[in-house]
Design a protein around this motif. Structure first.
Motif, mmCIF file in Angstrom:
data_model
loop_
_atom_site.group_PDB
_atom_site.id
_atom_site.type_symbol
_atom_site.label_atom_id
_atom_site.label_comp_id
_atom_site.label_asym_id
_atom_site.label_seq_id
_atom_site.Cartn_x
_atom_site.Cartn_y
_atom_site.Cartn_z
ATOM 1 N N ASP A 69 0.416 -11.707 -14.372
ATOM 2 C CA ASP A 69 -1.209 -11.714 -13.782
ATOM 3 C C ASP A 69 -1.907 -10.090 -14.235
ATOM 4 O OD1 ASP A 69 -2.666 -13.281 -12.299
ATOM 5 O OD2 ASP A 69 -2.936 -11.307 -11.051
ATOM 6 N N ARG A 70 -2.918 -11.008 -14.949
ATOM 7 C CA ARG A 70 -4.572 -9.649 -15.294
ATOM 8 C C ARG A 70 -4.432 -8.717 -14.330
ATOM 9 N NH1 ARG A 70 -6.524 -8.122 -20.132
ATOM 10 N NH2 ARG A 70 -5.897 -10.599 -21.079
ATOM 11 N N ARG A 71 -5.180 -9.267 -13.127
ATOM 12 C CA ARG A 71 -5.869 -8.975 -11.965
ATOM 13 C C ARG A 71 -4.102 -8.081 -10.880
ATOM 14 N NH1 ARG A 71 -8.875 -12.262 -8.170
ATOM 15 N NH2 ARG A 71 -9.549 -10.085 -7.315
ATOM 16 N N ALA A 72 -2.971 -8.407 -10.821
ATOM 17 C CA ALA A 72 -1.867 -7.973 -10.917
ATOM 18 C C ALA A 72 -2.014 -6.402 -11.225
ATOM 19 C CB ALA A 72 -1.220 -9.030 -10.335
ATOM 20 N N LEU A 73 -1.564 -6.712 -12.537
ATOM 21 C CA LEU A 73 -1.168 -5.936 -13.330
ATOM 22 C C LEU A 73 -1.908 -4.564 -13.381
ATOM 23 C CD1 LEU A 73 1.657 -5.102 -15.266
ATOM 24 C CD2 LEU A 73 -0.183 -5.654 -16.817
ATOM 25 N N MET A 74 -3.370 -5.134 -13.131
ATOM 26 C CA MET A 74 -4.403 -3.831 -13.056
ATOM 27 C C MET A 74 -4.750 -2.576 -11.666
ATOM 28 S SD MET A 74 -8.142 -5.703 -14.450
ATOM 29 C CE MET A 74 -8.868 -3.870 -14.103
ATOM 30 N N ARG A 75 -4.294 -4.332 -10.912
ATOM 31 C CA ARG A 75 -4.126 -3.169 -9.005
ATOM 32 C C ARG A 75 -3.230 -2.569 -9.372
ATOM 33 N NH1 ARG A 75 -0.360 -4.568 -5.474
ATOM 34 N NH2 ARG A 75 -0.735 -4.090 -3.232
ATOM 35 N N LEU A 76 -1.513 -2.951 -9.570
ATOM 36 C CA LEU A 76 -0.192 -1.992 -10.153
ATOM 37 C C LEU A 76 -0.784 -0.375 -11.196
ATOM 38 C CD1 LEU A 76 1.830 -4.623 -10.592
ATOM 39 C CD2 LEU A 76 1.513 -3.323 -8.522
ATOM 40 N N GLY A 77 -1.842 -1.380 -12.289
ATOM 41 C CA GLY A 77 -1.653 0.407 -12.623
ATOM 42 C C GLY A 77 -2.841 1.194 -11.692
ATOM 43 N N ALA A 78 -3.338 0.637 -10.975
ATOM 44 C CA ALA A 78 -4.388 1.789 -10.323
ATOM 45 C C ALA A 78 -4.008 1.969 -9.126
ATOM 46 C CB ALA A 78 -5.408 0.776 -9.980
ATOM 47 N N ILE A 79 -2.821 2.584 -8.994
ATOM 48 C CA ILE A 79 -1.483 2.814 -8.092
ATOM 49 C C ILE A 79 -0.621 4.170 -8.455
ATOM 50 C CG2 ILE A 79 0.364 1.780 -6.376
ATOM 51 C CD1 ILE A 79 -1.098 -0.900 -5.902
ATOM 52 N N THR A 80 -0.411 2.797 -9.334
ATOM 53 C CA THR A 80 0.230 4.304 -10.868
ATOM 54 C C THR A 80 -0.415 5.581 -11.391
ATOM 55 O OG1 THR A 80 1.856 2.177 -11.008
ATOM 56 C CG2 THR A 80 2.245 4.061 -12.841
ATOM 57 N N LEU A 81 -1.247 4.829 -11.082
ATOM 58 C CA LEU A 81 -2.305 5.873 -11.804
ATOM 59 C C LEU A 81 -2.904 6.911 -10.628
ATOM 60 C CD1 LEU A 81 -4.706 4.696 -14.320
ATOM 61 C CD2 LEU A 81 -3.017 6.157 -15.036
ATOM 62 N N ALA A 82 -3.053 6.263 -9.516
ATOM 63 C CA ALA A 82 -3.298 7.335 -8.249
ATOM 64 C C ALA A 82 -1.865 7.922 -7.874
ATOM 65 C CB ALA A 82 -3.626 6.052 -7.148
ATOM 66 N N GLY A 83 -0.770 7.808 -7.551
ATOM 67 C CA GLY A 83 0.323 8.419 -7.550
ATOM 68 C C GLY A 83 1.040 9.270 -8.526
ATOM 69 N N GLY A 84 0.470 9.311 -10.116
ATOM 70 C CA GLY A 84 0.819 10.054 -10.608
ATOM 71 C C GLY A 84 0.127 11.023 -11.146
ATOM 72 N N LEU A 85 -1.676 10.666 -10.286
ATOM 73 C CA LEU A 85 -2.422 12.120 -10.272
ATOM 74 C C LEU A 85 -1.795 13.224 -9.212
ATOM 75 C CD1 LEU A 85 -4.597 13.321 -11.212
ATOM 76 C CD2 LEU A 85 -5.833 11.742 -9.855
ATOM 77 N N ALA A 86 -1.293 12.007 -7.782
ATOM 78 C CA ALA A 86 -1.195 13.434 -6.801
ATOM 79 C C ALA A 86 -0.224 14.029 -7.089
ATOM 80 C CB ALA A 86 -0.951 11.973 -5.283
ATOM 81 N N GLY A 87 1.168 13.254 -7.974
ATOM 82 C CA GLY A 87 2.234 13.353 -8.243
ATOM 83 C C GLY A 87 1.897 15.385 -9.616
#
Length: 250
Positions: A69-87
């Motif tokens: 699902d595109r919306r779910a994918l965008m949500r997961l991508g945003a979480i990943t970007l936030a976590g990756g940036l924090a790390g």
């Protein structure tokens, strides 16, 4: 020239290994440290060196990614970007001494995750009801780890997806590659802007890793899986032992 030859060989091997089974970080990171690059910068440069492989993986699984699902994918991508940036930011504020203390444990953890990945995923599948499907907290935590160190990230992501209740391995691999690419993208940008990348070494290693990834396909078809896994395990445990020894001696 000897250092660059070592780095090229390590990166080529990492490209081959990543194509076959994953675990190329076990070669690129130690090679950079052994050629005199400080541990924190070596980790950042290693992330840049293997980045093209994530792009290739994401493109190769674009059809499977399209099944989400595109919306779910965008949500997961945003979480990943936030976590990756924090790390990634956490790595930038880590001293070489502090990072050297945790590296042996991270290498050992990544090696065990690689070696027992199937058992970890099976355990995760049995306990899938204990975790909210597509939960933000688990993905954020895994992404922080990936931004900070990256070793064994793919297997940890697959285990997390199993906890979410996912069972279709191709869709899981597609999502894993897409999120790994997103995470690596933010890490590479962060490290580059902060000036934590040794670009001469990184460029040589990127080229060699890309060639190794291409060469890995026929090797993957010819080499017994157990032999590849054993080889990576020996490297992982060996590098863990070396860095534990360096820590004790230092």
């Amino acid at each position: 020239m000897t250092d660059y030859l070592l780095l090229a060989v390590a990166a080529f091997g990492a490209g081959v290994i990543n194509t076959i089974a994953g675990g190329g970080t076990f070669l690129t990171f130690p090679a950079l440290v052994f050629t005199g690059v400080p541990p924190v910068v070596a980790n950042a440069t290693s992330a840049v060196a293997v980045f093209p492989g994530y792009l290739g993986g994401a493109l190769g699984f674009r059809r499977e990614l399209g099944g989400h699902d595109r919306r779910a994918l965008m949500r997961l991508g945003a979480i990943t970007l936030a976590g990756g940036l924090a790390g990634s930011l956490l790595l930038l504020v880590s001293s070489n001494r502090a990072f050297s203390v945790v590296v042996p444990f991270l290498l050992l953890f990544a090696t065990l995750i690689f070696l027992f990945g199937a058992q970890v995923r099976a355990w995760a599948a049995r306990h899938s009801r204990a975790v909210t499907p597509q939960g933000a907290l688990g993905l954020f935590a895994v992404s922080v780890y990936g931004g900070y160190f990256n070793g064994g990230l793919g297997i940890v992501l697959l285990a997390l997806f199993s906890l979410w209740g996912m069972t279709a391995i191709h869709q899981m691999n597609g999502l894993k590659n897409g999120l790994s690419f997103a995470l690596s993208s933010i890490s590479v940008v962060t490290f580059a802007v902060a000036g934590f990348v040794e670009w001469p070494q990184a460029i040589v290693m990127m080229v060699a890793a890309t060639l190794g990834g291409y060469a890995g396909a026929p090797i993957a078809r010819a080499a017994p899986v157990w032999a590849v896994r054993a080889f990576i395990a020996v490297i992982g445990f060996g590098m863990s032992a070396v860095f534990f020894w360096r820590l004790a001696a230092g």
